[in-house]
Design a protein around this motif. Sequence first.
Motif, PDB file in Angstrom:
ATOM      1  N   ALA A 177      34.320  43.066  33.765  1.00 53.64           N
ATOM      2  CA  ALA A 177      34.438  41.662  33.369  1.00 53.64           C
ATOM      3  C   ALA A 177      34.998  40.831  34.514  1.00 53.64           C
ATOM      4  O   ALA A 177      35.945  41.237  35.184  1.00 53.64           O
ATOM      5  CB  ALA A 177      35.327  41.546  32.133  1.00 53.64           C
ATOM      6  N   GLY A 178      34.414  39.664  34.724  1.00 56.55           N
ATOM      7  CA  GLY A 178      34.879  38.763  35.766  1.00 56.55           C
ATOM      8  C   GLY A 178      34.370  39.082  37.153  1.00 56.55           C
ATOM      9  O   GLY A 178      34.690  38.364  38.105  1.00 56.55           O
ATOM     10  N   SER A 179      33.575  40.125  37.293  1.00 56.00           N
ATOM     11  CA  SER A 179      33.103  40.518  38.621  1.00 56.00           C
ATOM     12  C   SER A 179      31.855  39.731  39.008  1.00 56.00           C
ATOM     13  O   SER A 179      31.055  39.315  38.170  1.00 56.00           O
ATOM     14  CB  SER A 179      32.800  42.008  38.660  1.00 56.00           C
ATOM     15  N   GLU A 180      31.695  39.554  40.307  1.00 56.37           N
ATOM     16  CA  GLU A 180      30.508  38.876  40.821  1.00 56.37           C
ATOM     17  C   GLU A 180      29.242  39.668  40.504  1.00 56.37           C
ATOM     18  O   GLU A 180      28.188  39.094  40.222  1.00 56.37           O
ATOM     19  CB  GLU A 180      30.641  38.677  42.333  1.00 56.37           C
ATOM     20  N   SER A 181      29.358  40.994  40.537  1.00 53.43           N
ATOM     21  CA  SER A 181      28.176  41.810  40.266  1.00 53.43           C
ATOM     22  C   SER A 181      27.701  41.636  38.830  1.00 53.43           C
ATOM     23  O   SER A 181      26.490  41.605  38.569  1.00 53.43           O
ATOM     24  CB  SER A 181      28.464  43.282  40.562  1.00 53.43           C
ATOM     25  N   LEU A 182      28.622  41.497  37.873  1.00 53.09           N
ATOM     26  CA  LEU A 182      28.220  41.286  36.483  1.00 53.09           C
ATOM     27  C   LEU A 182      27.483  39.962  36.340  1.00 53.09           C
ATOM     28  O   LEU A 182      26.447  39.880  35.673  1.00 53.09           O
ATOM     29  CB  LEU A 182      29.438  41.313  35.560  1.00 53.09           C
ATOM     30  N   ASP A 183      28.008  38.919  36.980  1.00 55.86           N
ATOM     31  CA  ASP A 183      27.337  37.626  36.922  1.00 55.86           C
ATOM     32  C   ASP A 183      25.943  37.695  37.538  1.00 55.86           C
ATOM     33  O   ASP A 183      24.993  37.088  37.032  1.00 55.86           O
ATOM     34  CB  ASP A 183      28.170  36.568  37.645  1.00 55.86           C
ATOM     35  N   THR A 184      25.825  38.425  38.641  1.00 52.93           N
ATOM     36  CA  THR A 184      24.519  38.552  39.286  1.00 52.93           C
ATOM     37  C   THR A 184      23.545  39.310  38.395  1.00 52.93           C
ATOM     38  O   THR A 184      22.383  38.924  38.251  1.00 52.93           O
ATOM     39  CB  THR A 184      24.653  39.266  40.638  1.00 52.93           C
ATOM     40  N   LEU A 185      24.001  40.406  37.781  1.00 47.15           N
ATOM     41  CA  LEU A 185      23.140  41.159  36.878  1.00 47.15           C
ATOM     42  C   LEU A 185      22.684  40.289  35.708  1.00 47.15           C
ATOM     43  O   LEU A 185      21.519  40.363  35.292  1.00 47.15           O
ATOM     44  CB  LEU A 185      23.872  42.397  36.365  1.00 47.15           C
ATOM     45  N   ALA A 186      23.582  39.469  35.181  1.00 48.37           N
ATOM     46  CA  ALA A 186      23.220  38.573  34.078  1.00 48.37           C
ATOM     47  C   ALA A 186      22.206  37.537  34.536  1.00 48.37           C
ATOM     48  O   ALA A 186      21.251  37.218  33.807  1.00 48.37           O
ATOM     49  CB  ALA A 186      24.471  37.893  33.532  1.00 48.37           C
TER      50      ALA A 186
END
Length: 467
Positions: free
Chosen positions: A446-455
Amino acid sequence: MTDAAARLRATEPATWRDTASAWRSWASAAGRWAAELRSHAARLAAIWTGSAAAAVTTRLIRLIHRLTVFRLGCWAADQALSEFAADLARGRAMLAAAGESGVARQAILSLVARSDAATCERLNEQADTTTAEVGSTPPCTATPAEVQRWWQTLSPAQRREMLATRPGWVGAADGVPAGVRDLANRLTLEEAPGLDRLKERLDDGRWPRPYLMQLDTAQDGRAVVALGDPDRAGAVLTQVPGMTADLESFGKELARAERIAVRATELTPGASTSAILWLGYDAPDFVDEAANRSRAEAGAAGLRRFQDGLRATHLGEPAHQTLLGHSYGSLVVGEAAAERGLAADDVVFVGSPGVGVDSAAELHGAPAGRVWSSTSYTDVIQWAAVSPKSLVEDLIVGQAVPGGALTAFARPENDLFYGTNPSDPAFGARVFASRPDAGHDGYWNAGSESLDTLAAITTGQGDVIPR
């Protein structure tokens, strides 16, 4: 503010989720009644014979069948109400973001109104509980598109009969709608011991609603769960886990897919998103098993078929389909993407030991410029999955040069066991950032740049990072 907009702002999606939960409760209660009747039938058969006994047994079988059909209707109502609640939540978020734009508000209200009408239609369909016999089913060689065309030829009564009497076949059939497969597999799940965590997630009422699209309890087990209905979503992510993934670890793996679905909706509420955890292959349990690509090759065939099935059953405009492979699962995705005709708009690798080829250009099934990769600096895969050639070279350097061992083994490798690291610029993928301390499993934190990119990739945003 219009009256419709005011009503939408005042509507609480939780009310509809609670109603969906009530329908699930009725399905559970009916399951207990059916189990009790089966128990009675078994006891009677052991002590009573003759025409009267046969008549009673027949009556009990009919009652059990009716209870099964009733349960299917309850779950179908749960599906409809859960998806409507999700649409209401998205509509409220979009309405808040629209501000004073009257045109945007009207578009949002039209979307919610269409969802309301579709939900009413789906609920009305459950009033009919008749069943009818079905002839032959498609051969095992039928494509998902052929299965879908066959399914469309069945009447609603025939579909209910297939679900009630052949749930195992329906639940495993790529080309049958996701919601239908969910109903079938929920019936099958009740006969499977030791899957309490999966059962809890299916019944806990949390959003996104889970759809059980495949279940096989043999050996380590296989399961496919979609979070949100992929047949109605504008964006669909299929995530393939890696080594040691099985039904025991399913909850952890599913939580990762769930984070993408939730984050995608937060970032882009206008796009409905379904995230699928696809454990449709026998993932390796030990290093020696992971050192062989046979499981990936076998899994790739099933994955390609599954993706074709998503295309065949989707309603309306085609969804944006993304394939994500983690660890050994990235090899499964790579094997699937090596052949043309893969039903995917984006292909993503994280924490990869190599994907079976040495360049993105060799992934003939992936659209050009739509291959992505990320490897955290602390991901052990860069040391644990070194190619035999690189390992020999490191050993030579370590022995021939003073302090060579530190030089050779202290740096991550790009020549990995199954080809060039897809996060190496030489591979040609679009590399995105992940936290240096993410290790092998932190890409979904949660809160990671990678999660935002995957989304963002999941929802089809092609410019999340520069080329």
